[in-house]
Design a protein around this motif. Structure first.
Motif, PDB file in Angstrom:
ATOM      1  N   TYR A  74      16.028  -6.347 -13.160  1.00 56.42           N
ATOM      2  CA  TYR A  74      15.784  -6.157 -14.603  1.00 56.42           C
ATOM      3  C   TYR A  74      15.802  -4.679 -15.015  1.00 56.42           C
ATOM      4  N   GLY A  75      16.657  -3.887 -14.442  1.00 61.83           N
ATOM      5  CA  GLY A  75      16.715  -2.479 -14.800  1.00 61.83           C
ATOM      6  C   GLY A  75      15.678  -1.623 -14.112  1.00 61.83           C
ATOM      7  N   LEU A  76      14.776  -2.234 -13.361  1.00 58.43           N
ATOM      8  CA  LEU A  76      13.810  -1.491 -12.562  1.00 58.43           C
ATOM      9  C   LEU A  76      14.385  -1.268 -11.167  1.00 58.43           C
ATOM     10  N   THR A  77      14.178  -0.074 -10.642  1.00 60.02           N
ATOM     11  CA  THR A  77      14.589   0.212  -9.272  1.00 60.02           C
ATOM     12  C   THR A  77      13.357   0.504  -8.436  1.00 60.02           C
ATOM     13  N   LEU A  78      13.239  -0.199  -7.339  1.00 59.03           N
ATOM     14  CA  LEU A  78      12.168   0.017  -6.373  1.00 59.03           C
ATOM     15  C   LEU A  78      12.784   0.719  -5.166  1.00 59.03           C
ATOM     16  N   GLN A  79      12.170   1.822  -4.740  1.00 60.71           N
ATOM     17  CA  GLN A  79      12.635   2.515  -3.548  1.00 60.71           C
ATOM     18  C   GLN A  79      11.442   2.848  -2.666  1.00 60.71           C
ATOM     19  N   ILE A  80      11.613   2.669  -1.370  1.00 61.32           N
ATOM     20  CA  ILE A  80      10.557   2.976  -0.410  1.00 61.32           C
ATOM     21  C   ILE A  80      11.162   3.778   0.731  1.00 61.32           C
ATOM     22  N   ALA A  81      10.561   4.921   1.016  1.00 63.25           N
ATOM     23  CA  ALA A  81      10.929   5.711   2.188  1.00 63.25           C
ATOM     24  C   ALA A  81       9.780   5.629   3.183  1.00 63.25           C
ATOM     25  N   GLY A  82      10.101   5.321   4.434  1.00 66.67           N
ATOM     26  CA  GLY A  82       9.063   5.210   5.444  1.00 66.67           C
ATOM     27  C   GLY A  82       8.443   3.829   5.475  1.00 66.67           C
ATOM     28  N   GLY A 127       6.937   5.357 -17.533  1.00 66.81           N
ATOM     29  CA  GLY A 127       6.184   4.354 -16.790  1.00 66.81           C
ATOM     30  C   GLY A 127       6.464   4.316 -15.303  1.00 66.81           C
ATOM     31  N   ALA A 128       7.341   5.181 -14.816  1.00 69.78           N
ATOM     32  CA  ALA A 128       7.641   5.230 -13.389  1.00 69.78           C
ATOM     33  C   ALA A 128       6.479   5.875 -12.636  1.00 69.78           C
ATOM     34  N   PHE A 129       6.326   5.523 -11.380  1.00 72.95           N
ATOM     35  CA  PHE A 129       5.315   6.174 -10.552  1.00 72.95           C
ATOM     36  C   PHE A 129       5.688   6.066  -9.087  1.00 72.95           C
ATOM     37  N   ILE A 130       5.085   6.927  -8.281  1.00 69.80           N
ATOM     38  CA  ILE A 130       5.288   6.930  -6.842  1.00 69.80           C
ATOM     39  C   ILE A 130       3.936   6.925  -6.166  1.00 69.80           C
ATOM     40  N   LEU A 131       3.805   6.114  -5.129  1.00 73.44           N
ATOM     41  CA  LEU A 131       2.619   6.114  -4.285  1.00 73.44           C
ATOM     42  C   LEU A 131       2.975   6.813  -2.975  1.00 73.44           C
ATOM     43  N   PHE A 132       2.215   7.851  -2.649  1.00 74.32           N
ATOM     44  CA  PHE A 132       2.411   8.559  -1.395  1.00 74.32           C
ATOM     45  C   PHE A 132       1.367   8.065  -0.393  1.00 74.32           C
ATOM     46  N   HIS A 133       1.824   7.686   0.775  1.00 69.85           N
ATOM     47  CA  HIS A 133       0.937   7.116   1.789  1.00 69.85           C
ATOM     48  C   HIS A 133       0.726   8.143   2.894  1.00 69.85           C
ATOM     49  N   GLY A 145      10.523   2.412 -11.078  1.00 72.91           N
ATOM     50  CA  GLY A 145      10.740   2.896 -12.429  1.00 72.91           C
ATOM     51  C   GLY A 145      12.102   2.472 -12.937  1.00 72.91           C
ATOM     52  N   PRO A 146      12.400   2.742 -14.200  1.00 67.44           N
ATOM     53  CA  PRO A 146      13.697   2.354 -14.750  1.00 67.44           C
ATOM     54  C   PRO A 146      14.826   3.209 -14.182  1.00 67.44           C
ATOM     55  N   GLY A 147      15.949   2.569 -13.914  1.00 65.39           N
ATOM     56  CA  GLY A 147      17.123   3.302 -13.453  1.00 65.39           C
ATOM     57  C   GLY A 147      16.865   4.123 -12.210  1.00 65.39           C
ATOM     58  N   ASN A 148      17.221   5.399 -12.299  1.00 64.63           N
ATOM     59  CA  ASN A 148      17.065   6.302 -11.159  1.00 64.63           C
ATOM     60  C   ASN A 148      15.832   7.200 -11.289  1.00 64.63           C
ATOM     61  N   ALA A 149      14.808   6.710 -11.996  1.00 65.30           N
ATOM     62  CA  ALA A 149      13.644   7.551 -12.303  1.00 65.30           C
ATOM     63  C   ALA A 149      12.942   8.088 -11.064  1.00 65.30           C
TER      64      ALA A 149
END
Length: 405
Positions: free
Chosen positions: A321-329, A345-351, A365-369
């Protein structure tokens, strides 16, 4: 050089052998009738485009130009390690100096009676075409499993107007590898698009009478659908390796160079488990498009004697739906979490690990946010960096400056 498995991983390996100057024979064996192709589009573009096409890794012309022999529509049925031979289902056999197993994974079967022709799985292009035929405005689609494949397929089905219900037995969707905060955003996006998402619901019975599927849940609720797509995970294809006496450990067990205990047999991609250096040698198996690409290329190098260790940080992505989820690690390596809010409205959680090392980053977040910051986080993870939590949480602090430091 013989490669068993003509998917993303095997195809990339074959091309890399030529890129690195190998002049001897290269044989690529696959059980599908198609050219090597990418699988991520199967749950997205293949479903929604007007004229679905395979996204091939290489054309027949390119394979011919590179002198790569592609044998399709046959299976490898035995490996004779002593004689260095691979036997195929058509009765033919091939000698090898080095062998790469890129056999991938297959959908995990739902162990229940009552499954008929309207209960299907998505793995191949032909599977995708069969499912696509049911994605119509008048049809009801039940998706069993709230993982990446199921949710991407749900988004595609809604785009085509089908009525969609997602059934997940776990307490929430995306239980494996995706933080709850990120999964909640995906859940809300699906509900906003009209998808009914039922979590914490076990299935007690399925009846497929050939015209529709009736799914009975633990709370006695019935879900009736014209098609049920089962997406409850994948299992590595290891039987060929096991029968050849190779070690199996959640996949074909390989070392950091993607080599099995037999120095002439390598394995790469979804089918293998390997030690991940960035996490202290933790043995993992990854089902990801980029991992298949990277390991195919690395296996090719090491088949030619490079002796290069796998050092990449895992990376996963999904578009819905236009949202991109990306996870590194790997987020489960973290013991504390820092949130960075971005625009739109995009955000990143650092672990972070107990010692303060950044071990994973999960963004949506939307697109490549989130793409640039996830890439920078990936580089920080690879360097085993210990950035200050307050810097990670502040949008005013550029991640590039933390990398430079």
């Amino acid at each position: 050089m013989v490669i068993i498995g003509a998917g993303e991983c095997g195809g990339r390996a074959a091309l890399t052998l030529r890129d690195l100057g190998h002049e001897g024979p290269v044989t690529l064996v696959g059980d599908e009738p198609h050219l090597p192709y990418e699988r991520p589009p199967l749950s997205k573009e293949t479903m929604t485009s007007e004229a679905p096409l395979i996204k091939a890794i290489a054309s027949d012309e390119l394979l011919a130009e590179r002198s790569i022999r592609h044998i399709h529509s046959v299976r490898a049925v035995a490996i004779d390690r002593a004689a260095h031979l691979v036997r195929l289902s058509d009765g033919s056999s091939f000698a090898y100096d080095k062998l790469l197993l890129a056999t991938g994974s297959v959908p995990r079967m739902l162990p229940m009676p009552g499954l008929g022709g309207r209960c299907v799985y998505l793995r191949t292009f032909n599977d995708a075409l069969a499912i696509r035929a049911h994605l119509k405005p008048e049809n009801r689609v039940a998706i069993i499993g709230g993982g990446f494949i199921g949710l991407e397929l749900a988004a595609s089905a809604r785009k085509l107007g089908a009525t969609v219900t997602v059934l997940e037995a776990q307490p929430r969707i995306l239980m494996r590898g995706v933080p709850a905060e990120v999964a909640e955003n995906i859940h809300k996006a699906h509900e906003a698009q009209g998808v009914k998402v039922l979590t914490g619901q076990g299935i007690t019975a399925i009846v497929d009478d050939g015209t529709q599927v009736r799914i009975t849940l633990a709370d006695r609720q019935d879900i009736v659908a014209d098609l049920a797509v089962i997406g409850i995970g994948a299992v590595p294809v290891t039987a060929l390796a096991a029968e050849a006496g190779l070690a199996i450990d959640n996949g074909i067990a390989v070392d950091e160079n993607l080599c099995t205990a037999d120095p002439d047999v390598f394995a790469a991609g979804d089918c293998c488990s390997f030690p991940l250096a960035v996490y202290g040698g933790r043995r993992v198996r990854l089902e990801a498009w980029r991992n298949a690409q990277e390991q195919g290329a690395l296996a090719a190098k090491n088949m030619l004697g490079a002796n290069e260790a796998h050092a990449a940080v895992p990376w996963f992505w999904s578009d819905q739906y236009g949202l991109t989820l990306q996870i590194a690690g790997l987020s489960d390596e973290g013991r504390s979490t820092v949130r960075r809010d971005l625009d739109d409205g995009a955000f990143i959680l650092f672990h972070l690990a107990e010692d303060g090392r950044l071990v994973a980053a999960s963004g949506i977040g939307p697109g490549n946010a989130v793409a640039r910051d996830i890439r920078l986080a990936e580089m920080l993870i690879a360097k085993r960096a210990t950035p200050a939590p307050e810097a990670l949480g502040s949008q005013s602090v550029k991640l590039k400056s933390l990398l430079a430091a």
